[in-house]
Motif scaffolding. Structure first.
Motif, short mmCIF file in Angstrom:
data_model
loop_
_atom_site.label_atom_id
_atom_site.label_comp_id
_atom_site.label_asym_id
_atom_site.label_seq_id
_atom_site.Cartn_x
_atom_site.Cartn_y
_atom_site.Cartn_z
N SER A 407 0.88 -1.35 -0.10
CA SER A 407 0.05 0.12 0.09
C SER A 407 0.83 1.35 0.34
O SER A 407 2.04 1.33 0.76
CB SER A 407 -1.04 0.10 1.19
OG SER A 407 -1.69 -1.03 1.23
N PHE A 408 0.49 2.15 -0.75
CA PHE A 408 1.46 3.25 -0.88
C PHE A 408 0.63 4.48 -1.31
O PHE A 408 -0.43 4.50 -1.94
CB PHE A 408 2.57 3.46 -1.66
CG PHE A 408 2.21 3.17 -3.30
CD1 PHE A 408 2.00 3.94 -4.13
CD2 PHE A 408 1.83 1.65 -3.64
CE1 PHE A 408 1.59 3.84 -5.33
CE2 PHE A 408 1.34 1.31 -4.88
CZ PHE A 408 1.03 2.41 -5.93
N ASP A 409 1.10 5.97 -1.01
CA ASP A 409 0.41 7.16 -1.41
C ASP A 409 0.93 7.49 -2.68
O ASP A 409 2.15 7.43 -2.80
CB ASP A 409 0.79 8.14 -0.49
CG ASP A 409 0.17 9.38 -0.57
OD1 ASP A 409 0.68 10.35 -1.38
OD2 ASP A 409 -1.05 9.62 0.13
N GLN A 412 3.19 10.42 -2.99
CA GLN A 412 4.37 10.38 -2.40
C GLN A 412 5.41 9.79 -3.31
O GLN A 412 6.49 9.95 -3.33
CB GLN A 412 4.41 9.65 -0.85
CG GLN A 412 5.96 9.53 -0.42
CD GLN A 412 5.54 8.84 1.23
OE1 GLN A 412 4.47 8.65 1.55
NE2 GLN A 412 6.45 8.30 1.62
N THR A 413 4.98 8.58 -3.81
CA THR A 413 5.52 7.66 -4.76
C THR A 413 5.89 8.49 -6.07
O THR A 413 7.12 8.32 -6.44
CB THR A 413 4.75 6.52 -5.18
OG1 THR A 413 4.32 5.79 -3.83
CG2 THR A 413 5.39 5.54 -6.16
N GLY A 439 -3.12 11.70 0.11
CA GLY A 439 -4.05 10.71 0.63
C GLY A 439 -4.56 9.68 -0.36
O GLY A 439 -5.41 9.04 0.05
N GLU A 441 -4.74 6.57 -1.67
CA GLU A 441 -4.14 5.25 -1.32
C GLU A 441 -4.04 4.32 -2.40
O GLU A 441 -5.23 4.05 -2.82
CB GLU A 441 -4.47 4.93 0.08
CG GLU A 441 -3.49 4.00 0.58
CD GLU A 441 -2.12 4.36 1.40
OE1 GLU A 441 -1.38 3.64 1.75
OE2 GLU A 441 -2.25 5.77 1.42
N ASP A 443 -3.46 0.13 -3.21
CA ASP A 443 -2.81 -1.16 -2.81
C ASP A 443 -2.37 -1.95 -4.48
O ASP A 443 -2.94 -2.51 -4.97
CB ASP A 443 -3.73 -2.14 -2.26
CG ASP A 443 -3.22 -3.50 -2.09
OD1 ASP A 443 -2.08 -3.74 -1.92
OD2 ASP A 443 -4.25 -4.61 -1.79
#
Length: 564
Positions: A407-409, A412-413, A439, A441, A443
Motif C-alpha cells: 500500500s502506498f500514497d 509520495q511515490t 492521501g 492510497e 494497494d
C-alpha cells in the motif's frame, strides 16, 4: 361466368319477350321489371342497360360498389364509363363494342381496367349484347354485365411470374408424379441432361438417376411425403452416358387434388471439384502449418530471450539513471557536510592551541562555541538531507528491483521517483507540474508504476521535446470512484503523426532508429499498465500539439504472480 351467362340469358329472354313494347316506350312492363330487379339483386355482378336511341344508361348498385362508389353516386352514362377506363384499354374496348354493333360479333366480352374511387386501377370483364333491333335491323337497346376480375388477373400475373422464374431458374426443376414419371420440367433440366422437353416428359426418375430403380422409388416417395421436404445427394446420367453428382431438394406438394414431388436439382460437379482441391490444399496446408508452427516456436523462444535481454538492458539503463541521480543529489549535502567538518576541524585545532598555550580568551571561547553550534546545525541539516535522499532512493530501488506489492500514497511515490529524475532536467529549462491530491492510497505495485512514469518522462525528453527549449510535463490524478483512479500524463512537445500513433506500443518501434533508442520504452509501459497493474492506457496526440497519456488504474491491483 356460368352464373353471369345465366343471368344475362334471363335478362335477354325477358327483354326479347317484350321487345315490341321496348321499341315504343323504352320500358319494361311492370311484371318484367320486377323479374329483372330480382335477377339483378340475385347476382353480385354489375348490370348495365344502354338505350342506343336516347343514349340513356342504367347502372345497377353493384356496378357502382365494385369500384367503391355509393350506388347512384353519379348519373349513369357512356361518357362516365369512358372516362373511368384506363387510357391504354379504351381504344380496344370501344372497337370491340363497335364490332358487335356493326354485326361482326354476335356478342362481346372484353377485359379492361377501370379506375376506382381511390384512384386504383381494377380489372373488369364486361359482356354485352344488343337485345332490341328496329324493323330494319338497327340496334336499339343493349344490356350487359360487369364482373370484377382483379383478383384473377393478379393471380394470373403471379402465376406467369412463377412459371417464368421456374423456367429461367439456374437449377433443374422437375414435377414428378407419385409413380416417378415427369409431367413438367424446366429449360435447365433439359439442358443439363441433353434431352428435349418432349423426351423428358416421356421419361421417369430411374431413366436419369442410376441410384434409383422402379422398385426403389415407392419407398422414396413415401419418405418424402412423411417429411414434406428432403435434401440429399445422388447422381444423374446425361443423354451421352456421362454421370455427374447432383444435390436434390425434394418437396411433397398437393395441387388440384393430386400429389407431386416438386424437385430442385443442382449440379455439384464444380463444387465437388473445388472440395477435392480444397482437401488437397488442406492436407498440404496442414503440413505447412506444422512446419511453420515448429519454426514459429523456435522463433518465439529466441524472441523471448531477446526480449528478456532487452528488458534487462532497459532496467540497467533505468538503474544507471537512478545511480546518477543518487550521486548528483547526494553530492550537494555531502559536500556541504564535508566542508563544514573541515572548517570545524580547523577551528578545533586553533581552539586547542589557545587552550594549551594558556592564551584562551573569553571572546575566543564564545566565538568557538557559536561557530561550533552553527557547524553542528549545518552538519545535521545536510546529513539529514542525505539520509532522506538515501531513504527515497532505497525505496525506489527496492520497488523497481523486486516488483513488491504494498500500500502506498500515490503523490509520495510520484515525488520520490521525480527526485531521482531531477538530474535529467538540470541542463534544460523543462519543468514538471504535479497535481495529485495527498492521501490517494493504492494497494498495488509502486515499482512498475515508477518505471512507467520514468519511461514516459524519458520519452518526452528524448522524443517529445526535440527542438523545444521550454517543455512542460503535467502529472494529474484523481479517483473516479471507489475502485479506480485516472492518472493523466501530458507534455507540450512536438506530438506524433497518425502513423506513429498507431505503432507506439509495438515492441522495437522507434522514430530514432540507430540513435540509441531500443523501441521498448512504451511497449514496457503498455505491458506494465495492462498486465502488472491491471489497468488500461490510452494515448492522444497530433503533430505540434503534444502527447497525452491517460492511465486508468484499479485502486487494488489484481492478484497474480508478477515476473521480475
Amino acid at each position: 361466368m356460368t352464373v353471369i351467362s345465366h343471368v344475362q340469358t334471363q335478362v335477354e329472354q325477358s327483354v326479347e319477350a317484350h321487345s315490341g313494347d321496348l321499341a315504343t316506350d323504352r320500358a319494361f312492363r311492370p311484371g318484367s321489371e320486377d323479374r329483372l330487379r330480382l335477377v339483378i339483386e340475385a347476382t353480385s355482378d354489375g348490370v348495365w342497360d344502354w338505350n342506343l336511341q336516347t343514349g340513356e344508361m342504367f347502372f345497377s348498385d353493384r356496378w357502382y360498389t365494385m369500384l367503391d362508389y355509393a350506388p347512384g353516386e353519379f348519373a349513369a352514362g357512356y361518357a362516365v364509363w369512358r372516362e373511368r377506363v384506363h387510357p391504354d384499354d379504351i381504344d380496344a374496348a370501344e372497337a370491340t363494342v363497335q364490332a358487335h354493333l356493326d354485326g361482326h360479333l354476335p356478342e362481346f366480352s372484353i377485359e379492361f381496367r377501370m379506375q376506382a374511387k381511390n384512384g386504383d386501377w381494377r380489372w373488369i370483364n364486361s359482356r354485352g349484347k344488343v337485345i332490341v333491333y328496329d324493323a330494319i335491323g338497327k340496334p336499339l337497346r343493349m344490356v350487359g354485365t360487369n364482373v370484377d376480375i382483379h383478383a384473377r388477373k393478379q393471380a394470373e400475373s403471379a402465376l406467369r411470374l412463377a412459371q417464368l422464374s421456374i423456367q429461367r431458374a439456374s437449377d433443374a426443376v422437375f414435377w414428378i408424379t407419385p409413380g416417378g414419371r415427369f409431367i413438367e420440367v424446366n429449360d435447365q433440366a433439359c439442358h443439363s441432361l441433353g434431352y428435349s422437353r418432349d423426351e423428358m416428359l416421356s421419361m421417369a426418375v430411374w431413366d436419369i438417376d442410376p441410384n434409383f430403380s422402379p422398385e426403389d422409388w415407392p419407398p422414396h416417395w413415401q419418405r418424402t411425403r412423411q417429411l414434406g421436404k428432403r435434401l440429399f445427394e445422388t447422381r444423374h446420367r446425361r443423354r451421352d452416358g456421362t454421370i455427374f453428382p447432383v444435390e436434390v431438394t425434394a418437396n411433397a406438394v398437393e395441387y388440384d387434388g393430386g400429389q407431386y414431388d416438386f424437385a430442385f436439382v443442382r449440379d455439384m460437379t464444380e463444387r465437388k471439384r473445388v472440395e477435392a482441391d480444397l482437401q488437397r490444399h488442406r492436407e498440404h496446408l496442414e503440413d505447412l502449418v506444422n512446419e511453420r508452427t515448429a519454426a514459429l516456436a523456435r522463433t518465439n523462444v529466441e524472441l523471448h530471450q531477446a526480449m528478456a535481454q532487452l528488458v534487462e538492458s532497459e532496467k540497467l539503463a533505468a538503474l544507471g539513471h537512478l545511480v546518477a541521480g543518487v550521486a548528483h543529489e547526494l553530492n550537494t549535502p555531502l559536500g556541504n557536510a564535508r566542508m563544514v567538518a573541515s572548517t570545524l576541524g580547523e577551528q578545533l585545532r586553533e581552539f586547542a592551541l589557545a587552550v594549551e598555550s594558556g592564551s584562551l580568551r573569553r571572546s575566543q571561547l564564545e566565538a568557538f562555541l557559536s561557530r561550533s553550534r552553527e557547524a553542528v546545525n549545518l552538519l545535521e541539516r545536510n546529513t539529514a538531507r542525505a539520509a532522506d535522499l538515501i531513504g527515497h532512493f532505497k525505496q525506489v530501488a527496492v520497488d523497481q528491483s523486486t516488483v513488491r506489492r504494498r500500500s502506498f500514497d500515490l503523490r509520495q511515490t510520484v515525488e520520490e521517483v521525480l527526485t531521482t529524475l531531477q538530474p535529467m532536467f538540470k541542463r534544460s529549462r523543462h519543468q514538471i507540474a504535479v497535481d495529485i491530491p495527498a492521501g490517494l492510497e493504492l494497494d498495488s505495485y509502486p515499482g512498475p508504476l515508477e518505471q512507467i512514469i520514468a519511461n514516459l518522462i524519458g520519452n518526452s525528453l528524448t522524443h517529445g521535446f526535440t527542438g523545444i527549449e521550454t517543455g512542460l510535463i503535467e502529472l494529474k490524478a484523481d479517483a473516479t470512484d471507489t475502485r479506480q483512479i485516472v492518472l493523466r500524463y501530458a507534455d507540450n512537445g512536438i506530438g506524433m503523426s497518425a502513423a506513429t500513433l498507431k505503432r507506439i506500443f509495438e515492441p522495437f518501434f522507434t522514430t530514432r532508429l540507430g540513435q540509441g533508442s531500443s523501441g521498448l520504452g512504451l511497449y514496457i509501459v503498455y505491458n506494465l499498465v495492462t498486465g502488472v497493474l491491471g489497468g488500461t492506457i490510452h494515448v492522444d496526440s497530433s503533430l505540434d500539439r503534444g502527447a497525452r497519456f491517460t492511465l486508468t488504474l484499479p485502486l487494488s491491483a489484481p492478484d497474480h504472480q508478477v515476473m521480475t
